[in-house]
Structures are given as structure tokens and as C-alpha cells.
Design a protein around this motif. Structure first.
Motif, PDB file in Angstrom:
ATOM      1  N   MET A  52       0.700  -1.148   0.067  1.00 40.32           N
ATOM      2  CA  MET A  52      -0.052  -0.007   0.054  1.00 40.32           C
ATOM      3  C   MET A  52       0.970   1.082  -0.057  1.00 40.32           C
ATOM      4  SD  MET A  52      -2.913  -1.176   2.747  1.00 40.32           S
ATOM      5  CE  MET A  52      -3.545   0.569   2.696  1.00 40.32           C
ATOM      6  N   ARG A  53       0.686   2.108  -0.937  1.00 41.85           N
ATOM      7  CA  ARG A  53       1.445   3.110  -1.007  1.00 41.85           C
ATOM      8  C   ARG A  53       0.925   4.318  -0.365  1.00 41.85           C
ATOM      9  NH1 ARG A  53       1.538   4.019  -7.326  1.00 41.85           N
ATOM     10  NH2 ARG A  53      -0.722   3.276  -6.837  1.00 41.85           N
ATOM     11  N   ALA A  54       1.757   5.101   0.220  1.00 42.91           N
ATOM     12  CA  ALA A  54       1.227   6.404   0.712  1.00 42.91           C
ATOM     13  C   ALA A  54       2.016   7.779   0.166  1.00 42.91           C
ATOM     14  CB  ALA A  54       1.563   6.371   2.398  1.00 42.91           C
ATOM     15  N   GLY A  55       1.169   8.652   0.068  1.00 47.96           N
ATOM     16  CA  GLY A  55       1.859   9.880  -0.549  1.00 47.96           C
ATOM     17  C   GLY A  55       1.804  11.018   0.341  1.00 47.96           C
ATOM     18  N   PRO A  56       2.201  12.266   0.053  1.00 47.56           N
ATOM     19  CA  PRO A  56       2.358  13.219   1.297  1.00 47.56           C
ATOM     20  C   PRO A  56       0.883  13.596   1.678  1.00 47.56           C
ATOM     21  CG  PRO A  56       3.574  13.775  -0.846  1.00 47.56           C
ATOM     22  CD  PRO A  56       2.687  12.661  -1.196  1.00 47.56           C
ATOM     23  N   SER A  57       0.799  14.297   2.859  1.00 48.35           N
ATOM     24  CA  SER A  57      -0.348  14.432   3.302  1.00 48.35           C
ATOM     25  C   SER A  57      -1.006  15.861   3.226  1.00 48.35           C
ATOM     26  CB  SER A  57      -0.748  14.042   4.961  1.00 48.35           C
ATOM     27  OG  SER A  57       0.473  14.626   5.667  1.00 48.35           O
ATOM     28  N   THR A  58       0.213  16.628   2.630  1.00 45.68           N
ATOM     29  CA  THR A  58       0.131  18.086   2.636  1.00 45.68           C
ATOM     30  C   THR A  58      -0.127  18.526   1.002  1.00 45.68           C
ATOM     31  OG1 THR A  58       2.284  18.398   2.538  1.00 45.68           O
ATOM     32  CG2 THR A  58       0.978  18.764   4.560  1.00 45.68           C
ATOM     33  N   PRO A  59      -1.162  19.223   0.623  1.00 46.33           N
ATOM     34  CA  PRO A  59      -1.082  19.839  -0.428  1.00 46.33           C
ATOM     35  C   PRO A  59       0.193  20.318  -1.289  1.00 46.33           C
ATOM     36  CG  PRO A  59      -2.533  21.150   0.552  1.00 46.33           C
ATOM     37  CD  PRO A  59      -1.962  20.158   1.485  1.00 46.33           C
ATOM     38  N   PRO A  60       0.642  20.184  -2.809  1.00 40.76           N
ATOM     39  CA  PRO A  60       1.515  21.053  -3.127  1.00 40.76           C
ATOM     40  C   PRO A  60       1.605  22.340  -3.109  1.00 40.76           C
ATOM     41  CG  PRO A  60       0.390  19.615  -4.854  1.00 40.76           C
ATOM     42  CD  PRO A  60      -0.315  19.580  -3.481  1.00 40.76           C
ATOM     43  N   GLU A  61       2.625  23.037  -2.673  1.00 44.11           N
ATOM     44  CA  GLU A  61       2.929  24.449  -2.718  1.00 44.11           C
ATOM     45  C   GLU A  61       2.763  25.078  -3.881  1.00 44.11           C
ATOM     46  OE1 GLU A  61       6.024  25.595  -0.094  1.00 44.11           O
ATOM     47  OE2 GLU A  61       5.615  24.055   1.396  1.00 44.11           O
ATOM     48  N   ALA A  66      -0.672  22.289  -7.524  1.00 40.74           N
ATOM     49  CA  ALA A  66      -1.883  22.102  -6.735  1.00 40.74           C
ATOM     50  C   ALA A  66      -3.163  21.954  -7.353  1.00 40.74           C
ATOM     51  CB  ALA A  66      -1.984  23.525  -5.761  1.00 40.74           C
ATOM     52  N   ARG A  67      -3.010  22.684  -8.635  1.00 37.28           N
ATOM     53  CA  ARG A  67      -4.213  22.614  -9.560  1.00 37.28           C
ATOM     54  C   ARG A  67      -4.340  21.052 -10.234  1.00 37.28           C
ATOM     55  NH1 ARG A  67      -8.629  22.298 -11.246  1.00 37.28           N
ATOM     56  NH2 ARG A  67      -9.532  23.615 -12.918  1.00 37.28           N
ATOM     57  N   LEU A  68      -3.240  20.418 -10.493  1.00 44.22           N
ATOM     58  CA  LEU A  68      -3.299  19.043 -10.932  1.00 44.22           C
ATOM     59  C   LEU A  68      -3.370  18.196  -9.891  1.00 44.22           C
ATOM     60  CD1 LEU A  68      -0.208  19.237 -13.242  1.00 44.22           C
ATOM     61  CD2 LEU A  68      -2.604  19.288 -13.965  1.00 44.22           C
ATOM     62  N   LEU A  69      -3.306  18.348  -8.618  1.00 46.52           N
ATOM     63  CA  LEU A  69      -3.562  17.440  -7.443  1.00 46.52           C
ATOM     64  C   LEU A  69      -4.469  18.106  -6.628  1.00 46.52           C
ATOM     65  CD1 LEU A  69       0.068  16.215  -7.532  1.00 46.52           C
ATOM     66  CD2 LEU A  69      -1.777  14.973  -8.541  1.00 46.52           C
ATOM     67  N   PRO A  70      -5.458  18.652  -6.765  1.00 44.75           N
ATOM     68  CA  PRO A  70      -6.417  19.339  -5.672  1.00 44.75           C
ATOM     69  C   PRO A  70      -6.711  18.415  -4.360  1.00 44.75           C
ATOM     70  CG  PRO A  70      -7.709  18.472  -7.562  1.00 44.75           C
ATOM     71  CD  PRO A  70      -6.310  18.135  -7.840  1.00 44.75           C
ATOM     72  N   PRO A  99      -1.142   8.944  -4.769  1.00 47.73           N
ATOM     73  CA  PRO A  99      -0.275   7.986  -5.542  1.00 47.73           C
ATOM     74  C   PRO A  99      -0.886   7.526  -6.630  1.00 47.73           C
ATOM     75  CG  PRO A  99       0.270   7.596  -3.139  1.00 47.73           C
ATOM     76  CD  PRO A  99      -1.156   8.609  -3.351  1.00 47.73           C
ATOM     77  N   GLU A 100      -2.261   7.058  -6.523  1.00 51.75           N
ATOM     78  CA  GLU A 100      -3.154   6.547  -7.728  1.00 51.75           C
ATOM     79  C   GLU A 100      -3.339   7.746  -8.612  1.00 51.75           C
ATOM     80  OE1 GLU A 100      -6.719   4.715  -6.454  1.00 51.75           O
ATOM     81  OE2 GLU A 100      -5.592   3.551  -4.645  1.00 51.75           O
ATOM     82  N   LEU A 101      -3.584   8.776  -8.243  1.00 55.47           N
ATOM     83  CA  LEU A 101      -3.898  10.169  -9.288  1.00 55.47           C
ATOM     84  C   LEU A 101      -2.483  10.166 -10.098  1.00 55.47           C
ATOM     85  CD1 LEU A 101      -5.827  11.980 -10.185  1.00 55.47           C
ATOM     86  CD2 LEU A 101      -5.023  13.547  -8.205  1.00 55.47           C
ATOM     87  N   ILE A 102      -1.376  10.490  -9.166  1.00 56.33           N
ATOM     88  CA  ILE A 102      -0.054  10.851  -9.994  1.00 56.33           C
ATOM     89  C   ILE A 102       0.253   9.406 -10.929  1.00 56.33           C
ATOM     90  CG2 ILE A 102       2.276  10.904  -9.632  1.00 56.33           C
ATOM     91  CD1 ILE A 102       1.919  12.466  -6.988  1.00 56.33           C
ATOM     92  N   GLU A 103      -0.027   8.181 -10.552  1.00 57.77           N
ATOM     93  CA  GLU A 103       0.276   7.095 -11.577  1.00 57.77           C
ATOM     94  C   GLU A 103      -0.594   7.293 -12.625  1.00 57.77           C
ATOM     95  OE1 GLU A 103      -0.112   2.207 -11.462  1.00 57.77           O
ATOM     96  OE2 GLU A 103      -0.163   3.490  -9.501  1.00 57.77           O
ATOM     97  N   HIS A 104      -2.031   7.773 -12.608  1.00 58.22           N
ATOM     98  CA  HIS A 104      -2.596   7.823 -13.637  1.00 58.22           C
ATOM     99  C   HIS A 104      -2.301   9.147 -14.490  1.00 58.22           C
ATOM    100  CE1 HIS A 104      -6.294   8.148 -16.173  1.00 58.22           C
ATOM    101  NE2 HIS A 104      -6.265   9.364 -15.932  1.00 58.22           N
TER     102      HIS A 104
END
Length: 187
Positions: A52-61, A66-70, A99-104
């Protein structure tokens, strides 16, 4: 570039060398940004054991990323939870799903890079590849639109600044490419 057309079960067009360079360059930049974001994911021993992958818990700065990963929820809109709990929920959802969104998004970008000829020429796509192109072009348009400050209130006239004007024309061209591909897919 010619309009996208349907040729039996394929969607085809011709790209000029400069058009292919623009598509490949911008899609490549988005893919690089997403890869850099994925590299920020925390290293978790449990994730390595379970897969199970885990990504950052904070939004991109950065605003474009941030628009691509809301956020998956918006604390100010979801007032059913106290603010601290809502922020915790948003962070947990981001950590689980980013992580799934980035992979897609990286996958559709890779499809464009694999199917867009480096020096221009004929592009021939399956419907699945065309869907990837639409998704990747949408990401590029979101990124450019964010960088340019494009909104519904922005007039159709390009900005006065020469560099922004050129980027604005690229934004408009990508909009046309995307619309043409949608029409070809619908036919």
C-alpha cells in the motif's frame, strides 16, 4: 495540424515538427512535475511490506501542481466537521489517493510521449490512446491556465506581455486540439 479524423478504428492527424515539440515538451514537463511530487512521498516500512503506497498528506505548494492534484475534500465547504478534523481527513485522503492519481496522470502522459512522433508526422491512436491524449492535454491546459491566470472572467484577448501572449496562444491551440479530438471520438 490537421483536424483529428477517424480512420476505421483509429483516430489520426498530422503534426508539424514544431507542434509535436510543443506537445511533447509540455506533456513531458507535467510528467516530470508529477514524478518529482511522487518522490516526495514518505518512506513507510508498512507500505513496503503491504504494497500500500502512501503519498504526502499536505497539498503541493506550487500553484500549478496544486491545480493538478487538488484536495479530495475542501474543509471550507464540508462544514459538517470541525476544522481540525476536516484538515486531518483531507490529509489522510490525499495520502491514500494521491499516489494513484499521480500514477494515472503519469501514465497518460507516457502514452502521449510514446505516440507523438518526435519530429512531427502522422499520429494514429486507438480509442484508449485518444482518451489518454485528452486527459494529458487537459492536464497541460490546466497547468498553462493556472500559470496564465486564465478564468471565466478573462477575455478572449491575449495578455499584453509577449511571453504570456505566446503561452496564451499555445493554450488556445491546445484547446482546439482537444476539441477536435473529442469530435473525432464522438463521430
Amino acid at each position: 495540424m490537421q483536424d483529428w479524423t477517424r480512420d476505421n478504428d483509429r483516430l489520426v492527424t498530422e503534426l508539424e515538427p514544431n507542434e509535436a515539440a510543443v506537445v511533447r515538451g509540455l506533456v513531458g514537463e507535467i510528467k516530470d512535475m508529477l514524478t518529482a511530487r511522487a518522490d516526495q512521498a514518505p518512506q513507510d516500512e508498512l507500505a513496503e511490506l503491504t504494497g500500500m503506497r502512501a503519498g504526502p498528506s499536505t497539498p503541493p505548494e506550487e500553484s500549478v501542481l496544486a491545480r493538478l492534484l487538488p484536495d479530495f475534500i475542501r474543509p471550507e465547504r464540508d462544514s459538517f466537521e470541525p476544522e481540525a478534523e476536516s484538515a486531518d481527513t483531507a490529509g489522510a485522503l490525499r495520502s491514500l489517493h494521491e499516489p494513484e492519481l499521480i500514477e494515472h496522470k503519469s501514465g497518460v502522459a507516457a502514452t502521449v510521449l510514446d505516440t507523438c512522433p518526435e519530429r512531427g508526422g502522422k499520429v494514429s491512436l486507438t480509442e484508449e490512446q485518444a482518451e489518454s491524449w485528452l486527459s494529458a492535454l487537459n492536464d497541460v491546459r490546466l497547468a498553462l491556465g493556472t500559470a496564465l491566470g486564465v478564468s471565466e472572467e478573462v477575455p478572449d484577448e491575449p495578455p499584453e506581455d509577449q511571453l504570456q501572449r505566446e503561452h496564451y496562444y499555445v493554450y488556445q491551440w491546445l484547446t482546439w486540439v482537444q476539441e477536435s479530438l473529442i469530435q473525432a471520438l464522438s463521430s
